[in-house]
Design a protein around this motif. Structure first.
Motif, PDB file in Angstrom:
ATOM      1  N   LEU A  41       0.831  -1.205   0.000  1.00 12.45           N
ATOM      2  CA  LEU A  41       0.000   0.000   0.000  1.00 12.45           C
ATOM      3  C   LEU A  41       0.864   1.254   0.000  1.00 12.45           C
ATOM      4  CD1 LEU A  41      -2.871   1.268   0.342  1.00 12.45           C
ATOM      5  CD2 LEU A  41      -2.469   1.174   2.821  1.00 12.45           C
ATOM      6  N   MET A  42       1.864   1.270   0.848  1.00  9.55           N
ATOM      7  CA  MET A  42       2.747   2.432   0.974  1.00  9.55           C
ATOM      8  C   MET A  42       3.480   2.711  -0.341  1.00  9.55           C
ATOM      9  SD  MET A  42       5.722   3.049   3.836  1.00  9.55           S
ATOM     10  CE  MET A  42       6.670   1.635   3.280  1.00  9.55           C
ATOM     11  N   ASN A  43       3.804   1.674  -1.066  1.00  8.33           N
ATOM     12  CA  ASN A  43       4.548   1.833  -2.327  1.00  8.33           C
ATOM     13  C   ASN A  43       3.645   1.787  -3.562  1.00  8.33           C
ATOM     14  OD1 ASN A  43       7.695   1.745  -1.741  1.00  8.33           O
ATOM     15  ND2 ASN A  43       6.680   0.365  -0.277  1.00  8.33           N
ATOM     16  N   LYS A  44       2.346   1.982  -3.315  1.00  4.44           N
ATOM     17  CA  LYS A  44       1.361   2.078  -4.395  1.00  4.44           C
ATOM     18  C   LYS A  44       1.424   0.895  -5.358  1.00  4.44           C
ATOM     19  CE  LYS A  44       1.272   7.145  -4.175  1.00  4.44           C
ATOM     20  NZ  LYS A  44       0.081   7.153  -3.281  1.00  4.44           N
ATOM     21  N   LYS A  45       1.470  -0.290  -4.775  1.00  3.05           N
ATOM     22  CA  LYS A  45       1.529  -1.497  -5.581  1.00  3.05           C
ATOM     23  C   LYS A  45       0.250  -2.334  -5.470  1.00  3.05           C
ATOM     24  CE  LYS A  45       6.518  -2.202  -5.919  1.00  3.05           C
ATOM     25  NZ  LYS A  45       7.603  -3.207  -5.811  1.00  3.05           N
ATOM     26  N   LEU A  46      -0.839  -1.648  -5.095  1.00  2.15           N
ATOM     27  CA  LEU A  46      -2.124  -2.338  -5.002  1.00  2.15           C
ATOM     28  C   LEU A  46      -3.087  -1.760  -6.033  1.00  2.15           C
ATOM     29  CD1 LEU A  46      -2.649  -2.563  -1.123  1.00  2.15           C
ATOM     30  CD2 LEU A  46      -1.839  -4.357  -2.667  1.00  2.15           C
ATOM     31  N   ILE A  47      -3.527  -2.597  -6.954  1.00  4.78           N
ATOM     32  CA  ILE A  47      -4.449  -2.181  -8.018  1.00  4.78           C
ATOM     33  C   ILE A  47      -5.876  -2.589  -7.644  1.00  4.78           C
ATOM     34  CG2 ILE A  47      -5.004  -2.386 -10.474  1.00  4.78           C
ATOM     35  CD1 ILE A  47      -2.319  -1.012  -9.848  1.00  4.78           C
ATOM     36  N   PHE A  48      -6.820  -1.730  -7.927  1.00  2.45           N
ATOM     37  CA  PHE A  48      -8.231  -2.042  -7.671  1.00  2.45           C
ATOM     38  C   PHE A  48      -8.939  -2.372  -8.974  1.00  2.45           C
ATOM     39  CE2 PHE A  48     -12.687  -0.750  -7.565  1.00  2.45           C
ATOM     40  CZ  PHE A  48     -13.149  -1.523  -6.514  1.00  2.45           C
ATOM     41  N   LYS A  49      -9.757  -3.426  -8.949  1.00  7.50           N
ATOM     42  CA  LYS A  49     -10.593  -3.760 -10.099  1.00  7.50           C
ATOM     43  C   LYS A  49     -12.043  -3.927  -9.635  1.00  7.50           C
ATOM     44  CE  LYS A  49      -7.542  -5.700 -13.597  1.00  7.50           C
ATOM     45  NZ  LYS A  49      -7.361  -6.801 -14.581  1.00  7.50           N
ATOM     46  N   ASN A  50     -12.916  -3.282 -10.379  1.00  7.38           N
ATOM     47  CA  ASN A  50     -14.336  -3.347 -10.030  1.00  7.38           C
ATOM     48  C   ASN A  50     -14.889  -4.739 -10.355  1.00  7.38           C
ATOM     49  OD1 ASN A  50     -16.510  -1.969  -8.908  1.00  7.38           O
ATOM     50  ND2 ASN A  50     -17.381  -1.512 -10.898  1.00  7.38           N
ATOM     51  N   ASN A  51     -15.665  -5.279  -9.436  1.00 13.42           N
ATOM     52  CA  ASN A  51     -16.184  -6.628  -9.599  1.00 13.42           C
ATOM     53  C   ASN A  51     -17.539  -6.715  -8.897  1.00 13.42           C
ATOM     54  OD1 ASN A  51     -16.336  -9.504  -8.081  1.00 13.42           O
ATOM     55  ND2 ASN A  51     -15.528  -9.734 -10.145  1.00 13.42           N
ATOM     56  N   ASN A  52     -18.566  -7.087  -9.617  1.00  8.27           N
ATOM     57  CA  ASN A  52     -19.926  -7.072  -9.070  1.00  8.27           C
ATOM     58  C   ASN A  52     -20.219  -8.361  -8.303  1.00  8.27           C
ATOM     59  OD1 ASN A  52     -22.447  -5.975  -8.586  1.00  8.27           O
ATOM     60  ND2 ASN A  52     -23.336  -6.946 -10.394  1.00  8.27           N
ATOM     61  N   TRP A  53     -19.510  -8.517  -7.179  1.00  6.74           N
ATOM     62  CA  TRP A  53     -19.686  -9.738  -6.395  1.00  6.74           C
ATOM     63  C   TRP A  53     -20.956  -9.659  -5.551  1.00  6.74           C
ATOM     64  CZ3 TRP A  53     -18.068  -5.789  -3.339  1.00  6.74           C
ATOM     65  CH2 TRP A  53     -18.252  -5.883  -1.972  1.00  6.74           C
ATOM     66  N   ILE A  54     -21.376 -10.808  -5.020  1.00  6.63           N
ATOM     67  CA  ILE A  54     -22.541 -10.883  -4.144  1.00  6.63           C
ATOM     68  C   ILE A  54     -22.076 -11.353  -2.775  1.00  6.63           C
ATOM     69  CG2 ILE A  54     -24.767 -12.018  -3.736  1.00  6.63           C
ATOM     70  CD1 ILE A  54     -24.899 -12.392  -6.818  1.00  6.63           C
TER      71      ILE A  54
END
Length: 455
Positions: A132-145
């Motif tokens: 997180l500190m080194n900006k190595k976390l990517i977010f992807k949108n996912n329509n989970w239930i």
């Protein structure tokens, strides 16, 4: 190819999702996916094996429920901050689905190790500090239930599979030609097992262990599944009189047991449904204004109702629990474990009322959501009783049997209404409201069931 990790602590201090995952570290010394058990992914979602990024999947949820999730603050698809169970602060917030892909696994395990047996409840996010500190976390949108709460799970099941009768404290599995039933309460398992051994050849041959009992799957059809329903039902009544309804002696506690079972249990269940829906008793039922349920119950002659007739009974005798096998024999399923304090006997009026209840309402079709329900303003409307030839024929068969045995038909009508009322808080919307409404209709109109025979 499945490997299992041994999690030694899953319900005490220092346990949590992070701890459980850490116990699988030796199996995950390479890039890996992890998902929580209450995350349902859409059908079109595909896992890629060639990812070279750390990706966390999620979506936006309603702000008021966001406090129940691990949330991310996102900027250009990169996770800037992580908040555990905090309400969204701005439009850049999204919630974690429980699914993530970890590429830099060695860094993840190094951070996770720092909280093991230190933090009271380690989370998956505890392994993400450096990334997180080194900006190595990517977010992807996912329509989970999310099915982490029982009501969410129930709503999903009802939406996909029709109305579900399952209960929180029990489950059924059919595996390798064997029926396996689980109960949280071992007393139910004990009593069902003991009851199944009291009368031979009417129940499956049970075996039991701890919270489970099981038996071999038997091929056949329930009474709901027959086209010539009344023909099979007539055979069943004759069979039940010879094999199931075995007369017992009245002892000094039997009538009091009936009173507690009928009256006290009814008032306890009433309290639950009125707590669930505070205004339900004021609603019109199928456009008719009925008396309050309290006034209806006050008119019941409880002492007369409690003078039951002791017989060996099934206890939940409706068509879904009556199997007609390929060998042209009847087998009874899902019997009630006890009638109050008794395992070996109960009130035959209760069995006959259960039968009547299962004739009026086809529970198989309820499970398929084949009923009409509409709640508008202060009115509850429903159409749940199929007025067809099977209904009329089955009603007449049962009523004729009751009269032939010189039993009190009005008592059975009353018990049927009470059974629906007692069932109502145990089921999910809208069936619970239908049961409540139908109980009031039956209990306030002595001719309600009689009139159906003339349809």
């Amino acid at each position: 190819n499945i490997s299992y990790g041994d999690v030694d602590n899953y319900d005490k201090k220092f346990s949590g999702p992070g701890y459980s995952l850490f116990k699988c570290k030796k199996l995950l010394n390479e890039p890996f996916y992890v998902t929580s058990c209450d995350t349902l992914l859409p059908k079109n979602f595909k896992l890629s094996k060639k990812l070279n990024q750390n990706i966390l999947f999620g979506k936006k949820v309603e702000k008021k429920s966001s406090k129940n999730y691990c949330n991310f603050e996102i900027k250009k698809n990169t996770i800037e901050k992580i908040y555990e169970k905090k309400v969204y602060k701005n439009e850049n917030f999204y919630s974690f689905s429980g699914l993530m892909h970890i590429y830099d696994h060695q860094i993840f395990w190094k951070d996770m190790k720092k909280v093991i047996n230190v933090k009271k409840t380690p989370q998956l996010s505890d392994g993400l500090a450096y990334l997180l500190m080194n900006k190595k976390l990517i977010f992807k949108n996912n329509n989970w239930i999310d099915v982490g709460k029982f009501q969410d799970y129930q709503d999903y099941i009802n939406e996909k599979n029709g109305f579900d009768f399952s209960k929180k404290n029990e489950a059924i599995y059919i595996i390798n030609n064997r029926v396996i039933k689980f109960f949280q309460d071992t007393k139910i398992v004990d009593q069902r097992y003991k009851k199944s051994k009291l009368v031979k050849k009417i129940f499956p041959n049970l075996k039991r262990k701890n919270n489970f009992y099981f038996y071999n799957f038997v091929k056949g059809s329930t009474l709901y599944e027959f086209k010539n329903q009344s023909l099979i039902f007539k055979r069943f009544i004759d069979w039940a009189e010879k094999n199931l309804w075995i007369k017992k002696k009245v002892d000094k506690n039997f009538y009091e047991n009936c009173r507690i079972f009928y009256k006290e249990k009814t008032y306890l269940r009433l309290k639950k449904i009125l707590k669930k829906y505070q205004k339900i008793d004021k609603a019109k039922i199928n456009n008719n204004k009925l008396e309050s349920i309290e006034n209806i119950l006050k008119k019941i002659k409880w002492n007369e109702l409690s003078k039951g007739l002791p017989y060996f009974i099934h206890g939940d005798l409706q068509f879904d629990n009556i199997l007609y096998t390929k060998k042209n024999k009847f087998l009874l399923l899902d019997w009630r474990h006890s009638f109050g304090e008794y395992i070996d006997k109960g009130d035959i009026y209760y069995d006959l009322s259960k039968l009547l209840g299962g004739i009026l309402i086809n529970y198989k079709k309820i499970k398929m959501s084949k009923f009409y329900f509409l709640e508008k303003k202060n009115n509850i409307s429903y159409n749940i009783i199929e007025k067809n030839n099977d209904l009329v024929a089955n009603l007449k068969l049962l009523i004729n049997y009751i009269k032939r045995k010189n039993l009190d038909i009005d008592k059975i009508y009353t018990l049927t209404g009470l059974i629906y009322l007692n069932m109502s808080p145990l089921h999910h919307k809208p069936f619970d409201k239908i049961l409540f409404g139908l109980s009031k209709e039956i209990l306030t109109n002595k001719n309600f069931i009689k009139n159906l025979c003339n349809k």
